[in-house]
Design an enzyme around this catalytic site. Structure first.
Site, PDB file in Angstrom:
ATOM      1  N   TYR A  20      26.927 -75.935 -14.481  1.00  0.00           N
ATOM      2  CA  TYR A  20      26.277 -76.172 -13.180  1.00  0.00           C
ATOM      3  C   TYR A  20      26.946 -75.358 -12.082  1.00  0.00           C
ATOM      4  O   TYR A  20      26.294 -74.594 -11.365  1.00  0.00           O
ATOM      5  CB  TYR A  20      26.314 -77.668 -12.836  1.00  0.00           C
ATOM      6  CG  TYR A  20      26.042 -77.956 -11.368  1.00  0.00           C
ATOM      7  CD1 TYR A  20      24.802 -77.683 -10.806  1.00  0.00           C
ATOM      8  CD2 TYR A  20      27.041 -78.494 -10.545  1.00  0.00           C
ATOM      9  CE1 TYR A  20      24.553 -77.934  -9.453  1.00  0.00           C
ATOM     10  CE2 TYR A  20      26.809 -78.747  -9.207  1.00  0.00           C
ATOM     11  CZ  TYR A  20      25.560 -78.463  -8.660  1.00  0.00           C
ATOM     12  OH  TYR A  20      25.324 -78.698  -7.328  1.00  0.00           O
TER      13      TYR A  20
ATOM     14  N   THR B  25      27.272 -75.976  -3.157  1.00  0.00           N
ATOM     15  CA  THR B  25      28.189 -77.070  -3.472  1.00  0.00           C
ATOM     16  C   THR B  25      29.656 -76.654  -3.366  1.00  0.00           C
ATOM     17  O   THR B  25      29.977 -75.471  -3.543  1.00  0.00           O
ATOM     18  CB  THR B  25      27.896 -77.564  -4.907  1.00  0.00           C
ATOM     19  OG1 THR B  25      28.954 -78.403  -5.341  1.00  0.00           O
ATOM     20  CG2 THR B  25      27.810 -76.412  -5.907  1.00  0.00           C
ATOM     21  N   ASP B  26      30.536 -77.625  -3.169  1.00  0.00           N
ATOM     22  CA  ASP B  26      31.976 -77.340  -3.196  1.00  0.00           C
ATOM     23  C   ASP B  26      32.471 -77.067  -4.617  1.00  0.00           C
ATOM     24  O   ASP B  26      33.574 -76.569  -4.809  1.00  0.00           O
ATOM     25  CB  ASP B  26      32.777 -78.497  -2.565  1.00  0.00           C
ATOM     26  CG  ASP B  26      32.580 -79.853  -3.257  1.00  0.00           C
ATOM     27  OD1 ASP B  26      31.791 -79.943  -4.213  1.00  0.00           O
ATOM     28  OD2 ASP B  26      33.230 -80.823  -2.823  1.00  0.00           O
ATOM     29  N   GLU B  27      31.628 -77.404  -5.621  1.00  0.00           N
ATOM     30  CA  GLU B  27      32.089 -77.263  -7.009  1.00  0.00           C
ATOM     31  C   GLU B  27      32.301 -75.799  -7.398  1.00  0.00           C
ATOM     32  O   GLU B  27      32.973 -75.503  -8.376  1.00  0.00           O
ATOM     33  CB  GLU B  27      31.118 -77.961  -7.968  1.00  0.00           C
ATOM     34  CG  GLU B  27      30.968 -79.427  -7.601  1.00  0.00           C
ATOM     35  CD  GLU B  27      30.280 -80.289  -8.645  1.00  0.00           C
ATOM     36  OE1 GLU B  27      30.295 -79.936  -9.836  1.00  0.00           O
ATOM     37  OE2 GLU B  27      29.730 -81.337  -8.252  1.00  0.00           O
TER      38      GLU B  27
ATOM     39  N   LYS C  84      25.556 -72.220  -9.746  1.00  0.00           N
ATOM     40  CA  LYS C  84      25.477 -72.278  -8.275  1.00  0.00           C
ATOM     41  C   LYS C  84      26.315 -71.148  -7.666  1.00  0.00           C
ATOM     42  O   LYS C  84      25.916 -70.540  -6.667  1.00  0.00           O
ATOM     43  CB  LYS C  84      25.965 -73.634  -7.746  1.00  0.00           C
ATOM     44  CG  LYS C  84      25.054 -74.812  -8.039  1.00  0.00           C
ATOM     45  CD  LYS C  84      23.680 -74.705  -7.385  1.00  0.00           C
ATOM     46  CE  LYS C  84      23.715 -74.886  -5.882  1.00  0.00           C
ATOM     47  NZ  LYS C  84      22.346 -74.922  -5.298  1.00  0.00           N
TER      48      LYS C  84
HETATM   49  P1  NAD Z   1      18.170 -83.101  -7.185  1.00  0.00           P
HETATM   50  O1  NAD Z   1      18.422 -82.756  -8.606  1.00  0.00           O
HETATM   51  O2  NAD Z   1      18.080 -84.524  -6.774  1.00  0.00           O
HETATM   52  O3  NAD Z   1      16.817 -82.402  -6.680  1.00  0.00           O
HETATM   53  C1  NAD Z   1      16.487 -81.089  -7.015  1.00  0.00           C
HETATM   54  C2  NAD Z   1      15.002 -80.889  -6.698  1.00  0.00           C
HETATM   55  O4  NAD Z   1      14.667 -79.508  -6.996  1.00  0.00           O
HETATM   56  C3  NAD Z   1      14.077 -81.765  -7.533  1.00  0.00           C
HETATM   57  O5  NAD Z   1      13.085 -82.333  -6.702  1.00  0.00           O
HETATM   58  C4  NAD Z   1      13.471 -80.785  -8.538  1.00  0.00           C
HETATM   59  O6  NAD Z   1      12.160 -81.161  -8.939  1.00  0.00           O
HETATM   60  C5  NAD Z   1      13.469 -79.506  -7.737  1.00  0.00           C
HETATM   61  N1  NAD Z   1      13.485 -78.301  -8.588  1.00  0.00           N
HETATM   62  C6  NAD Z   1      14.262 -78.077  -9.675  1.00  0.00           C
HETATM   63  N2  NAD Z   1      13.989 -76.855 -10.186  1.00  0.00           N
HETATM   64  C7  NAD Z   1      13.045 -76.303  -9.384  1.00  0.00           C
HETATM   65  C8  NAD Z   1      12.367 -75.055  -9.380  1.00  0.00           C
HETATM   66  N3  NAD Z   1      12.609 -74.126 -10.318  1.00  0.00           N
HETATM   67  N4  NAD Z   1      11.457 -74.805  -8.403  1.00  0.00           N
HETATM   68  C9  NAD Z   1      11.189 -75.751  -7.469  1.00  0.00           C
HETATM   69  N5  NAD Z   1      11.786 -76.952  -7.428  1.00  0.00           N
HETATM   70  C10 NAD Z   1      12.711 -77.221  -8.380  1.00  0.00           C
HETATM   71  O7  NAD Z   1      19.318 -82.338  -6.372  1.00  0.00           O
HETATM   72  P2  NAD Z   1      20.009 -82.748  -4.999  1.00  0.00           P
HETATM   73  O8  NAD Z   1      21.130 -83.663  -5.289  1.00  0.00           O
HETATM   74  O9  NAD Z   1      18.966 -83.143  -4.029  1.00  0.00           O
HETATM   75  O10 NAD Z   1      20.638 -81.347  -4.582  1.00  0.00           O
HETATM   76  C11 NAD Z   1      19.946 -80.452  -3.717  1.00  0.00           C
HETATM   77  C12 NAD Z   1      20.774 -79.195  -3.556  1.00  0.00           C
HETATM   78  O11 NAD Z   1      22.061 -79.536  -3.024  1.00  0.00           O
HETATM   79  C13 NAD Z   1      21.050 -78.481  -4.873  1.00  0.00           C
HETATM   80  O12 NAD Z   1      20.983 -77.090  -4.644  1.00  0.00           O
HETATM   81  C14 NAD Z   1      22.466 -78.890  -5.246  1.00  0.00           C
HETATM   82  O13 NAD Z   1      23.117 -77.887  -5.998  1.00  0.00           O
HETATM   83  C15 NAD Z   1      23.080 -79.034  -3.862  1.00  0.00           C
HETATM   84  N6  NAD Z   1      24.210 -79.985  -3.799  1.00  0.00           N
HETATM   85  C16 NAD Z   1      24.043 -81.303  -4.180  1.00  0.00           C
HETATM   86  C17 NAD Z   1      25.113 -82.190  -4.065  1.00  0.00           C
HETATM   87  C18 NAD Z   1      24.973 -83.650  -4.429  1.00  0.00           C
HETATM   88  O14 NAD Z   1      25.967 -84.389  -4.323  1.00  0.00           O
HETATM   89  N7  NAD Z   1      23.810 -84.129  -4.804  1.00  0.00           N
HETATM   90  C19 NAD Z   1      26.351 -81.745  -3.600  1.00  0.00           C
HETATM   91  C20 NAD Z   1      26.486 -80.397  -3.242  1.00  0.00           C
HETATM   92  C21 NAD Z   1      25.397 -79.540  -3.324  1.00  0.00           C
HETATM   93  P1  TYD Z   2      28.550 -87.200 -10.391  1.00  0.00           P
HETATM   94  O1  TYD Z   2      27.882 -88.230  -9.545  1.00  0.00           O
HETATM   95  O2  TYD Z   2      27.893 -86.807 -11.686  1.00  0.00           O
HETATM   96  O3  TYD Z   2      28.837 -85.938  -9.467  1.00  0.00           O
HETATM   97  P2  TYD Z   2      29.719 -84.584  -9.767  1.00  0.00           P
HETATM   98  O4  TYD Z   2      29.986 -84.472 -11.209  1.00  0.00           O
HETATM   99  O5  TYD Z   2      28.813 -83.511  -9.266  1.00  0.00           O
HETATM  100  O6  TYD Z   2      30.973 -84.736  -8.954  1.00  0.00           O
HETATM  101  O7  TYD Z   2      30.003 -87.732 -10.726  1.00  0.00           O
HETATM  102  C1  TYD Z   2      30.917 -88.075  -9.696  1.00  0.00           C
HETATM  103  C2  TYD Z   2      32.229 -88.408 -10.366  1.00  0.00           C
HETATM  104  O8  TYD Z   2      32.059 -89.602 -11.115  1.00  0.00           O
HETATM  105  C3  TYD Z   2      32.679 -87.346 -11.364  1.00  0.00           C
HETATM  106  O9  TYD Z   2      34.104 -87.229 -11.296  1.00  0.00           O
HETATM  107  C4  TYD Z   2      32.254 -87.904 -12.702  1.00  0.00           C
HETATM  108  C5  TYD Z   2      32.372 -89.398 -12.508  1.00  0.00           C
HETATM  109  N1  TYD Z   2      31.426 -90.219 -13.291  1.00  0.00           N
HETATM  110  C6  TYD Z   2      31.891 -91.307 -14.043  1.00  0.00           C
HETATM  111  O10 TYD Z   2      33.107 -91.594 -14.059  1.00  0.00           O
HETATM  112  N2  TYD Z   2      30.987 -92.050 -14.732  1.00  0.00           N
HETATM  113  C7  TYD Z   2      29.644 -91.763 -14.757  1.00  0.00           C
HETATM  114  O11 TYD Z   2      28.867 -92.465 -15.454  1.00  0.00           O
HETATM  115  C8  TYD Z   2      29.168 -90.662 -13.958  1.00  0.00           C
HETATM  116  C9  TYD Z   2      27.712 -90.317 -13.931  1.00  0.00           C
HETATM  117  C10 TYD Z   2      30.096 -89.921 -13.249  1.00  0.00           C
END
Ligand code: NAD
Ligand code: TYD
Length: 352
Positions: A159, A133-135, A163
């Site tokens: 989180y 992630t960019d975070e 990561k």
């Molecule tokens: P998500 O939470 O929707 O899905 C995570 C999946 O991993 C779930 O299906 C969960 O059951 C599985 N999981 C959790 N712990 C596990 C374990 N110990 N063993 C096997 N499976 C396990 O997450 P996502 O949004 O699909 O994100 C996927 C990846 O991308 C993550 O690594 C996250 O850090 C990264 N990422 C997500 C975003 C975003 O905006 N969603 C942005 C940047 C990076």
């Molecule tokens: P989120 O979807 O949780 O992603 P991340 O925290 O990984 O960026 O949140 C996106 C942005 O929206 C973040 O700045 C937090 C804000 N947010 C709200 O303002 N209200 C909400 O109910 C949620 C879930 C997030």
């Protein structure tokens, strides 16, 4: 074959569906623990596809992973599995340390053992792709340049810290053991099959259900939105052509303040599914207590992946968000499935 971890989650699920939509694609083992975020309904359309093998298990289970690797001999692993929600990491960081750090460590060790025993050319062709992630880069000021791959790591939430730790482990396994790794750090994803605890799906569903649309703080925090299908195509590109040991930032060139994101969703819903009382959805916006340690701005400079691998996103925020809203309107059965007991418990814990 390839092995995907976390393929029942939001991004992993989209990746699995996109990968297998190509009739020429090789088979895929999908290892997922099915936490609250894992959802087999997302993969329903693959029920009769013999190329998809779902395994319920943990990336940290060395015995299971060793057996899977030996039996199926994947040419690549893409690690999506993680605990991924910042707000949940604030309520309870322990699962984040366990899966994102300890789990990634155990997975790397299982993979290293497997990779060491591979014969050429399989050994040099093997890839371990870590999705991050960019975070991990921390928070930007309003005029700072966007994150490049050489930006310092300054994670601020449990989180992002977990990561960041996993990224460091992956990097070290490349430098110390020569494991052929690739890492991608992407910005906030959105699109179909997104669990409705994250901002965009939460707002769409709350709007339709006549509930408040909660904006943390002043709503001026900025995120750089990436349509999930674009993220999946970037991962395929990096997996095929990325340089070993390198990191690639993946972003959508779509910086938006949260309040603007929510207003855009409201306007699209006003058009596609007007409220019964004909009032505007924007009236449901409610400002709530800010997230502790809330990062102000993320922005990805995705020029390296474009320059070196020729990848650019297809969707603008305007096209991607419209597709996303339409998808939620068209898929009430999927939505009903996720909006069950444990999800309601989370909403009470976070918003009451
Ligand atoms: P998500 O939470 O929707 O899905 C995570 C999946 O991993 C779930 O299906 C969960 O059951 C599985 N999981 C959790 N712990 C596990 C374990 N110990 N063993 C096997 N499976 C396990 O997450 P996502 O949004 O699909 O994100 C996927 C990846 O991308 C993550 O690594 C996250 O850090 C990264 N990422 C997500 C975003 C975003 O905006 N969603 C942005 C940047 C990076
Ligand atoms: P989120 O979807 O949780 O992603 P991340 O925290 O990984 O960026 O949140 C996106 C942005 O929206 C973040 O700045 C937090 C804000 N947010 C709200 O303002 N209200 C909400 O109910 C949620 C879930 C997030």
């Amino acid at each position: 074959m390839i092995l995907v971890t976390g393929g029942a989650g939001f991004i992993g699920g989209n990746f699995v569906l996109d990968w297998l939509a190509n009739p020429q694609a090789e088979g895929l083992i999908n290892l997922d623990k099915l936490t609250y975020a894992g959802n087999l309904d997302t993969l329903k359309s693959l029920k009769d596809d013999p190329r998809h093998l779902f395994i319920h298990g943990d990336i940290g289970d060395r015995v299971l992973v060793k057996r899977l690797l030996e039996e199926h001999r994947p040419r690549a692993i893409i690690n999506f599995a993680a605990e991924s929600h910042v707000d949940r990491s604030i309520h309870g960081p322990s699962d984040f340390v366990q899966t994102n750090i300890v789990g990634t460590f155990n997975l790397l060790e299982s993979v290293r053992e497997y990779w060491n025993a591979l014969a050429e050319p399989s050994k040099s062709q093997f890839r371990f792709h870590h999705v991050s992630t960019d975070e991990v880069y921390g928070s930007l000021g309003p005029h700072d340049p966007a994150f490049t791959e050489t930006h310092t790591y300054e994670p601020n939430s449990p989180y992002s810290a977990s990561k960041a730790a996993s990224d460091h482990l992956v990097r070290a396994w490349f430098h110390t053991y020569g494991l052929p790794v690739l890492t991608t750090n992407c910005s906030n994803n959105y699109g179909p099959y997104h669990f409705p605890e994250k901002l965009i799906p939460l707002v769409i569903l709350n709007a339709l259900n006549g509930k408040p649309l909660p904006i943390y703080g002043d709503g001026q925090q900025i995120r750089d939105w990436l349509f999930v299908g674009d993220h999946c195509s970037a991962i395929r590109e990096v997996l095929a052509k990325g340089k070993l040991g390198e990191t690639y930032n993946i972003g959508g060139w779509n910086e938006k303040a949260n309040l603007d994101v929510v207003k855009t969703i409201c306007q699209i819903l006003d058009e596609l599914k007007p409220r019964a009382d004909n009032k505007a959805y924007i009236e449901q916006i409610t400002f709530v207590k800010d997230r502790p340690g809330h990062d102000r701005r993320y922005a990805i400079d995705a020029s390296k992946v474009e320059r070196e691998l020729g990848w650019r996103p297809n969707e603008t925020f305007e096209t991607g968000i419209r597709k996303t809203v339409q998808w939620y309107l068209d898929n009430p059965i999927w939505v009903e499935g996720v909006a069950s007991g444990s999800y309601r418990d989370w909403l009470h814990k976070q918003y009451d």
